[in-house]
Design a protein around this motif. Structure first.
Motif, PDB file in Angstrom:
ATOM      1  N   THR A 174       2.998   3.343  13.021  1.00 21.77           N
ATOM      2  CA  THR A 174       1.828   4.224  13.095  1.00 21.77           C
ATOM      3  C   THR A 174       1.395   4.516  14.524  1.00 21.77           C
ATOM      4  O   THR A 174       0.665   5.484  14.755  1.00 21.77           O
TER       5      THR A 174
ATOM      6  N   ASP B  64      -4.458  -6.494  10.836  1.00 22.52           N
ATOM      7  CA  ASP B  64      -5.904  -6.270  10.741  1.00 22.52           C
ATOM      8  C   ASP B  64      -6.318  -6.090   9.273  1.00 22.52           C
ATOM      9  O   ASP B  64      -5.482  -6.110   8.372  1.00 22.52           O
ATOM     10  N   ALA B  65      -7.608  -5.917   9.050  1.00 21.51           N
ATOM     11  CA  ALA B  65      -8.133  -5.829   7.687  1.00 21.51           C
ATOM     12  C   ALA B  65      -7.616  -4.619   6.922  1.00 21.51           C
ATOM     13  O   ALA B  65      -7.590  -4.614   5.694  1.00 21.51           O
ATOM     14  N   ALA B  66      -7.180  -3.575   7.630  1.00 20.75           N
ATOM     15  CA  ALA B  66      -6.680  -2.360   6.983  1.00 20.75           C
ATOM     16  C   ALA B  66      -5.202  -2.459   6.624  1.00 20.75           C
ATOM     17  O   ALA B  66      -4.629  -1.502   6.107  1.00 20.75           O
ATOM     18  N   GLY B  67      -4.570  -3.597   6.914  1.00 21.75           N
ATOM     19  CA  GLY B  67      -3.156  -3.777   6.596  1.00 21.75           C
ATOM     20  C   GLY B  67      -2.221  -3.183   7.636  1.00 21.75           C
ATOM     21  O   GLY B  67      -1.052  -2.942   7.356  1.00 21.75           O
ATOM     22  N   VAL B  68      -2.737  -2.946   8.833  1.00 22.27           N
ATOM     23  CA  VAL B  68      -1.906  -2.470   9.929  1.00 22.27           C
ATOM     24  C   VAL B  68      -1.634  -3.647  10.852  1.00 22.27           C
ATOM     25  O   VAL B  68      -2.559  -4.376  11.233  1.00 22.27           O
TER      26      VAL B  68
ATOM     27  N   ARG C 212       2.498  -0.563  16.344  1.00 20.43           N
ATOM     28  CA  ARG C 212       1.722  -0.912  15.156  1.00 20.43           C
ATOM     29  C   ARG C 212       2.454  -0.362  13.943  1.00 20.43           C
ATOM     30  O   ARG C 212       3.057   0.707  14.010  1.00 20.43           O
TER      31      ARG C 212
ATOM     32  N   LYS D  97       2.230   0.013   9.522  1.00 24.54           N
ATOM     33  CA  LYS D  97       1.533  -0.108   8.243  1.00 24.54           C
ATOM     34  C   LYS D  97       2.460  -0.835   7.289  1.00 24.54           C
ATOM     35  O   LYS D  97       3.557  -0.361   6.973  1.00 24.54           O
TER      36      LYS D  97
END
Length: 124
Positions: A74, A15-19, A99, A101
């Motif tokens: 995470t 995703d956009a948050a790098g997760v 998930r 990070k």
């Protein structure tokens, strides 16, 4: 971001948050048959790419689940733990495993896109 794949038949979506969300592919669940148990990694665990992070057991066999990338776990899919059949019925959505990070987003470049994974399956 689009899906990426490993030769071990895991998929990963970042995703956009790098997760990144990770699961097993439809090919893997089809080869395993009815999934009856999943062992998921511990939240907070630091893993390296290719580390064994879990196990999936089916009526046919058991198989290790590997982390496609390095990072920190995470979240795990508690719904999947309670209902392992989600790995069969919806492997690339509600049947996700964990998930992570990312610690090195550059590792994604070493994974296959959908076209390359489709070619791998043709040669399997």
């Amino acid at each position: 971001m689009s899906l990426k794949f490993t030769p071990d038949h895991e998929w990963i979506r970042v995703d956009a948050a790098g997760v990144a969300t990770v699961g097993i592919t439809p090919h893997a669940q089809d080869a395993l048959g009815d999934v009856v148990f999943v062992d998921l990694p511990e939240v907070g665990r630091a893993v390296a790419a290719h580390d064994t992070v879990g196990v999936v057991e089916s009526v046919k066999a058991a198989a290790d689940v590997f982390s496609p990338v390095s990072g920190e776990v995470t979240e795990v899919n508690e719904t999947l733990r309670a209902d392992p059949s989600l790995a069969n019925t919806d492997p690339q959505d509600s049947g996700w495993f964990f998930r992570i990070k990312l610690s090195d987003p550059g590792q994604l470049d070493g994974l296959m896109d959908e076209a390359a994974y489709a070619e791998l399956l043709k040669s399997a």
